[in-house]
Write a protein that holds these residues in place. Sequence first.
Motif, mmCIF file in Angstrom:
data_model
loop_
_atom_site.group_PDB
_atom_site.id
_atom_site.type_symbol
_atom_site.label_atom_id
_atom_site.label_comp_id
_atom_site.label_asym_id
_atom_site.label_seq_id
_atom_site.Cartn_x
_atom_site.Cartn_y
_atom_site.Cartn_z
ATOM 1 N N GLU A 1 40.692 28.097 42.357
ATOM 2 C CA GLU A 1 40.930 26.906 43.181
ATOM 3 C C GLU A 1 39.621 26.349 43.725
ATOM 4 O OE1 GLU A 1 43.680 28.059 46.182
ATOM 5 O OE2 GLU A 1 45.445 27.825 44.907
ATOM 6 N N LEU A 2 38.694 27.257 44.134
ATOM 7 C CA LEU A 2 37.405 26.794 44.668
ATOM 8 C C LEU A 2 36.584 26.106 43.583
ATOM 9 C CD1 LEU A 2 35.426 26.664 47.014
ATOM 10 C CD2 LEU A 2 34.594 28.949 46.387
ATOM 11 N N ALA A 3 36.581 26.662 42.359
ATOM 12 C CA ALA A 3 35.833 26.038 41.259
ATOM 13 C C ALA A 3 36.411 24.667 40.926
ATOM 14 C CB ALA A 3 35.860 26.943 40.029
ATOM 15 N N ASP A 4 37.751 24.540 40.925
ATOM 16 C CA ASP A 4 38.368 23.232 40.665
ATOM 17 C C ASP A 4 37.985 22.230 41.742
ATOM 18 O OD1 ASP A 4 39.524 24.219 38.407
ATOM 19 O OD2 ASP A 4 41.466 24.660 39.343
ATOM 20 N N THR A 5 37.916 22.697 42.979
ATOM 21 C CA THR A 5 37.589 21.789 44.087
ATOM 22 C C THR A 5 36.163 21.270 43.967
ATOM 23 O OG1 THR A 5 39.134 22.927 45.544
ATOM 24 C CG2 THR A 5 37.445 21.576 46.592
ATOM 25 N N VAL A 6 35.167 22.181 43.727
ATOM 26 C CA VAL A 6 33.775 21.743 43.670
ATOM 27 C C VAL A 6 33.500 20.931 42.410
ATOM 28 C CG1 VAL A 6 32.958 23.686 45.030
ATOM 29 C CG2 VAL A 6 33.011 23.883 42.545
ATOM 30 N N ARG A 7 34.367 21.036 41.383
ATOM 31 C CA ARG A 7 34.193 20.216 40.184
ATOM 32 C C ARG A 7 34.904 18.869 40.293
ATOM 33 N NH1 ARG A 7 36.019 23.603 35.099
ATOM 34 N NH2 ARG A 7 37.736 24.053 36.534
ATOM 35 N N GLY A 8 35.660 18.679 41.362
ATOM 36 C CA GLY A 8 36.338 17.407 41.552
ATOM 37 C C GLY A 8 37.700 17.353 40.916
ATOM 38 N N SER A 9 38.343 18.484 40.700
ATOM 39 C CA SER A 9 39.684 18.514 40.118
ATOM 40 C C SER A 9 40.579 19.346 41.025
ATOM 41 C CB SER A 9 39.629 19.095 38.705
ATOM 42 O OG SER A 9 39.067 20.396 38.721
ATOM 43 N N GLY A 10 41.759 19.676 40.555
ATOM 44 C CA GLY A 10 42.667 20.473 41.368
ATOM 45 C C GLY A 10 43.205 19.667 42.538
ATOM 46 N N ASP A 11 43.125 20.254 43.747
ATOM 47 C CA ASP A 11 43.615 19.600 44.954
ATOM 48 C C ASP A 11 42.617 18.596 45.519
ATOM 49 O OD1 ASP A 11 45.879 21.096 44.775
ATOM 50 O OD2 ASP A 11 45.163 22.695 46.097
ATOM 51 N N ASN A 12 41.492 18.398 44.838
ATOM 52 C CA ASN A 12 40.471 17.441 45.296
ATOM 53 C C ASN A 12 40.963 16.035 44.956
ATOM 54 O OD1 ASN A 12 38.199 15.920 45.839
ATOM 55 N ND2 ASN A 12 36.776 17.463 45.022
ATOM 56 N N SER A 13 41.593 15.378 45.926
ATOM 57 C CA SER A 13 42.213 14.070 45.658
ATOM 58 C C SER A 13 41.177 13.003 45.349
ATOM 59 C CB SER A 13 43.070 13.654 46.857
ATOM 60 O OG SER A 13 42.270 13.587 48.041
ATOM 61 N N TYR A 14 39.950 13.140 45.893
ATOM 62 C CA TYR A 14 38.907 12.145 45.637
ATOM 63 C C TYR A 14 38.188 12.395 44.316
ATOM 64 C CZ TYR A 14 39.217 10.073 50.296
ATOM 65 O OH TYR A 14 39.637 9.417 51.409
ATOM 66 N N ARG A 15 38.503 13.552 43.683
ATOM 67 C CA ARG A 15 37.825 13.921 42.424
ATOM 68 C C ARG A 15 36.317 13.847 42.587
ATOM 69 N NH1 ARG A 15 40.746 14.507 38.151
ATOM 70 N NH2 ARG A 15 39.042 13.991 36.731
ATOM 71 N N MET A 16 35.819 14.358 43.712
ATOM 72 C CA MET A 16 34.398 14.308 44.040
ATOM 73 C C MET A 16 33.829 15.726 43.926
ATOM 74 S SD MET A 16 32.518 13.090 47.579
ATOM 75 C CE MET A 16 33.549 11.650 47.684
ATOM 76 N N SER A 17 32.825 15.910 43.059
ATOM 77 C CA SER A 17 32.205 17.216 42.884
ATOM 78 C C SER A 17 31.260 17.504 44.053
ATOM 79 C CB SER A 17 31.427 17.273 41.569
ATOM 80 O OG SER A 17 30.338 16.388 41.619
ATOM 81 N N LEU A 18 30.829 18.786 44.127
ATOM 82 C CA LEU A 18 29.907 19.177 45.197
ATOM 83 C C LEU A 18 28.603 18.395 45.101
ATOM 84 C CD1 LEU A 18 29.105 21.043 47.543
ATOM 85 C CD2 LEU A 18 28.358 22.728 45.850
ATOM 86 N N ASN A 19 28.075 18.248 43.891
ATOM 87 C CA ASN A 19 26.834 17.497 43.710
ATOM 88 C C ASN A 19 27.019 16.043 44.140
ATOM 89 O OD1 ASN A 19 24.162 17.000 42.752
ATOM 90 N ND2 ASN A 19 25.017 16.144 40.894
ATOM 91 N N THR A 20 28.149 15.450 43.748
ATOM 92 C CA THR A 20 28.429 14.064 44.141
ATOM 93 C C THR A 20 28.588 13.958 45.647
ATOM 94 O OG1 THR A 20 29.540 13.756 42.026
ATOM 95 C CG2 THR A 20 29.945 12.106 43.722
ATOM 96 N N TYR A 21 29.197 14.958 46.279
ATOM 97 C CA TYR A 21 29.393 14.943 47.726
ATOM 98 C C TYR A 21 28.047 14.915 48.453
ATOM 99 C CZ TYR A 21 30.716 16.578 52.387
ATOM 100 O OH TYR A 21 30.866 16.712 53.730
ATOM 101 N N VAL A 22 27.097 15.761 47.980
ATOM 102 C CA VAL A 22 25.769 15.781 48.608
ATOM 103 C C VAL A 22 25.064 14.449 48.392
ATOM 104 C CG1 VAL A 22 23.520 16.905 48.565
ATOM 105 C CG2 VAL A 22 25.597 18.281 48.378
ATOM 106 N N LEU A 23 25.134 13.921 47.136
ATOM 107 C CA LEU A 23 24.482 12.641 46.854
ATOM 108 C C LEU A 23 25.143 11.500 47.624
ATOM 109 C CD1 LEU A 23 23.810 12.953 43.027
ATOM 110 C CD2 LEU A 23 22.176 13.179 44.898
ATOM 111 N N ALA A 24 26.453 11.633 47.863
ATOM 112 C CA ALA A 24 27.129 10.609 48.651
ATOM 113 C C ALA A 24 26.565 10.566 50.068
ATOM 114 C CB ALA A 24 28.638 10.883 48.674
ATOM 115 N N ALA A 25 26.277 11.747 50.643
ATOM 116 C CA ALA A 25 25.665 11.779 51.970
ATOM 117 C C ALA A 25 24.285 11.135 51.944
ATOM 118 C CB ALA A 25 25.589 13.231 52.454
ATOM 119 N N ARG A 26 23.511 11.417 50.863
ATOM 120 C CA ARG A 26 22.188 10.792 50.750
ATOM 121 C C ARG A 26 22.327 9.275 50.578
ATOM 122 N NH1 ARG A 26 21.319 15.103 52.251
ATOM 123 N NH2 ARG A 26 19.848 16.665 51.483
#
Length: 1009
Positions: free
Chosen positions: A830-855
Amino acid sequence: MRIHRLDIEAFGPFATLQHIDFDQLSAQGLFLLNGATGAGKTSILDAICFALYGSVPGARQEGKRLRSDHAAPSAEPRVVCEFTARGRRFEVTRSPAWDRPSARGRNGFTTQQAKTLLRERVAGSWEEKSSRNDEVGAELADVLGMDREQFTRVVMLPQGDFAAFLRSKASDRLELLQKLFGTQRFEAVERQLVQQAAEATRAVQENASELKLLLDRVAAEQDQLGFTAAATPIANTSIAGKEPGQDPESWLASAEAAVDAEWKRRLDEAAAAESLSNRRMEQLQEAQEKVLRHGRLGAAMQRRVLLELAAPRALENKEMLGRHRRAAVLSGHLEAVDTAARRVEAAAARTAGIRGKLVTAGLDPKNTASALEGVKASSAVLEARRPDEQRMEEITARLMAMEGQRAEHQAAAEASASVLEQLREDETTVESQIQPLEPLAGQLTELERVAEAAVELVEVVARHVTASHTLDEVTGKHLQARTQAQDLRQQWLDVRELRLANAAGELAAALESGKACAVCGSTEHPNAAEAVRSALSLAQEEEEAKERFEASEKVLGLLSEQVSSAAQVLAGLAAQGGSTDAAEAESQKTSAQEAASAARGAADSLEKLRARHDAIAKRIALVQEDHEASVNAAAQASSAVQLLQEQSAALASDLAGLKGDFPSLRERLEALTAEQELLQAAADADRELEQAEQGREDAAASLEKALTESGFASADDARREILSPADVVGLEKDLADFDAESSRLDELFASEDLVLAAKEASIGELPLAETELAESKLLASNAADEARAKTLSAGLAGKSADTVSRLGKEYRTLAQDGREPRNRAHMLSELADTVRGSGDNSYRMSLNTYVLAARLEQVAIAASERLVAMSDGRYTLQHTDAKAARGAKSGLGLEVVDEWTGQRRDTSTLSGGESFMASLSLALGLADVVQQEAGGVDIETLFVDEGFGSLDEQALEQVMDALEGLRDGGRVVGLVSHVGEMKQRITSQLQVVKGRHGSTVQIGEAVPV
C-alpha cells in the motif's frame, strides 16, 4: 557569484583576443548586450559557461564547433574568466581540443587536447590551484554550488524555455524541475519502496509455496498408506487475508488422526502374525534338533570303535618317547665333548702356522714374549718422532712449490714489461688519430638538425604545390558555382516578378464597371492590366526556380567551406616555408645531407677511436698492476725458499740416526708394526691352545658323571636312543591326538544331547522323515514371511505417522512465522502504491512529484512578487494540485490569477506580452528558489535573454522597473535585446560587431535621445 573579467580568443565568432571588463559594465548595475543577428551575443554567454564548466549550454554543445573558423590556423582557442564566489577570487583558463597545423601530421594537423588552469588570488598574488580537468571541475562545482544545468537556468535566463514551461504539460515540467532541484533521491525512495514491497510479496509467496508443499507431502503419505484422503486445501497465505475454502488446519488434524489409526491397526495385525510365526518356528526347531541329536549319536559310536583299534600303537609310541627323553638329557654333555675336541684341533693348527711365519721372518719362536716387549719399545720411540718427519716432508713439498712460484712470477714480470711497452706505443698512435676528427664530429647535432629541416622543407614545398593546385581548382569551381547560383537567383526573381505582374492582370480580369476594386476601392477602371499566363503555372514555375536556386546555394556553401579549408591549409604550409623554390630546397637538402653524412662518419670514427683509447688506457693500468704484483711476488718467493731450505737441513740431521737402513721413519715404523702383530698373534695362539685343551678335559669328566646317573652304559648307547626333532614331534602329536580323542569321546557321551538321544533310541522315539521335516519347514517359512510383511507394513505406517506429525508441527510453525511477513507485505504494498501515485492516492501524485510541487509552489510565490509589479498589479502565478482529467497524474499544475476579474485561467491563455512577463517572472523566481536550494549562493551577475520586443511601452516600463529592482544589494543584470528603446534607456552597453574576418566587442556609453 560576480563575474569581473572575460577574455575570448579564437572562440566562436571571435578570431582575435577580445577583452570584456564586467566591472566597468556593472558600474550602473544594468547593462545591455546588443549586436546584429549572428554577431555572437550568445557566444559570450557560451564562453562564460565553457570557462566555468568546460562545455556550452544545451544543444549548442553538439551543434557547433568551439574554435573560431575566422582565427589564424595556429591560433589557440582560449577563454579566461575571472570571478568572485563565496568571498574568494578565482581565474579559470580553458582551451578546447583543436587541430594545430603540423609539418609532420599525416593530414597536416596535430590534435591538441583540452587544457584547464585554475588560479586563486591570495594575499594580492595569483596561486595556481590545479591544471587537471577533473580537479578543476570538482573545485568549481564546490565553489559555485551549482551544476551546469542549474547555472544556465539561474544565471542565464532563457525566456523561450520558460515561456514553453508555462504552456507545457505536468510531465514536461517534472523533467525541468527535477534537473534544477535534484530530486532524484525521492525517485530512488520510490524505487526502494517498490523493491521492498516486491521482496516482501515474494517472501509471502515463498511461505505459501512452502505451506502448500507441506500439505502435499501429508497427502502423499496418505497415498502411500493406501487409503483415500480428502482433497488438499489451499494454504491461507494471501496478503489481503484468508481465502475461502477448506481450513487447512482442520484437514491436517483429520489426516493426522487417520494416519495414526491406520498405524495402530497394522500394529495389531503384525503382532498376531508374529505369534503364529514363532509357534511354527519352535515346532520346526524341535524336529531339526532331534534329527541332529540322533546323527551325532551315531557318529560318536563310530569314533569310539576307531579309538579302541589305535590303543596298542599309542602305548608303543609312549615308551619310545620316554627313552628318547632320558637320552636327550645327555645331549648337552655329548655336544660339549665334541665341541672341545674341535677347538683343540683348530688351536693346534693355528699355533703351528704362526710359528712357521716367525721362522720365515727371522724371529725366535721360543721367546716371543720378550721379543714382543722390545718391538713395542722401539715403536713407541719412532712414533714419538713421527711428527718431525711429517713436518720435514711438508717443508720439502712447500719448498718445491715455492721454487715453481718464484719461476712463474719472474717470467710473468718479464712478459708484462714487454706488453706494457707495446701498449704505450699504441696509445700514442690512437691519440694522434683522434685529434683531427674532434672539430668535425662536434658539429654533428647541428648539421643533422639542418639536414632534417631541409628534408621537411622539401616535403612542405611539395605539399604547398599540391595545396596550391587544390585551392586553384576549388576556387574555380566556387566561382563557377557562384555564377550559376546568381543566374538561378535572377531566374527565380524574374519568374516571381512575372507572377506578381500577372497577379495584377488576374485581379483586373475580375473587375466590373461600377463595382469597387478589391485593392484600391475605386469603381472606375480606366487602364486594366492584362494577364499573360495562369497563376497556377507561374506559381509552380516560381517554386521550381526557387528550389533550383536553393540547391545551388547549398552547393555554393559546400564549395565555400572547401575554399576556406584549402586556403587555411595553404596558409599553414606557407607559414612553414612552403613558398620556397623547389630547386633551391632540393639543393639545400642535398648539401645539408652531405655535410651531415661527413660529420656522422667522423663521429662514428671518433667514437670507435675513443673507445679504443679508453680500452688501451684501461689495459695499460691493468698490465702495470700485474707487472708490479709479479715483481713483488717473485721477491717474496725467493725469501721463502731460503727459509724453507734451512729448516729442511736441520730436521734431516736430527732424524738420520733413527731411520737405520730405511728411507724414512714411516717405513721403519711399518716394519716394526708388522713384527709386533706377528709376535702378538703367536702369543695369542699359545694361550688359546692351552684354554682349548683344558676345556676338553672338563667336558669329558662331566659326560662320564652324567652317564652314570642316566643309566646308560656308554655314550654310544645314549646317542642311539636320541630321535630326530621331526620324529619327536610326530610321536608327541600322535599321543596328543589319541588322548584328546579319548577325552572328547568321554565328554561327548556324557553330553545332554547324546544322553537324550540314547534314551529316545532305547524307547523307540525316532526323528521325523525327510518329507515330514520339509513340510514343517515350509509352514514355518510361510508364517515368517507373513509376519515380516505385516511388520514392514506397520513400520511404514509408523514412519508415515511420525512424518505426518512432524509435517503438521512444521506447518503450524511456518504458518505462525508467515503472519508477520504477510502484514508487512500488505503495508509495504500500500505504501509503494501511494508513493507511486496509485492505489488510494486520489491525486495520483508520486513522492517525487509531491516534493517538486512544493518547490513549484515556492517558485510561483517568488515569481508573483515580480509579475505583480510588471503587470501593474493584475496578474499573479499560483500552483494548483487539482486532479487532472482522465486519471492523469496531478501536482504540477500552474495557473494565472487575474486580480481584476478574480478569475483563474490556464497560463497558455496569456497574450504574447503577458506571456513574456510571466515567463520572465517565473525565471527570476526560479532563480531565487534554486539559489536558496544551492546553499544560499549569492548570484550577483544575471543575464536575461531576448524577448522584450513583444511588450508595449507601458509594459516595457514596468518590466524595466522590475529589472532595475534586481540591482538592489549590488546585483548586476545584463540584458540581451534588439529593441531600440532598450538601447536608449540603458546607457552601459556591450556591443558585438560582426565582420567578414570575425566579430569584435566594444564597451560603450549610449547617448540618451
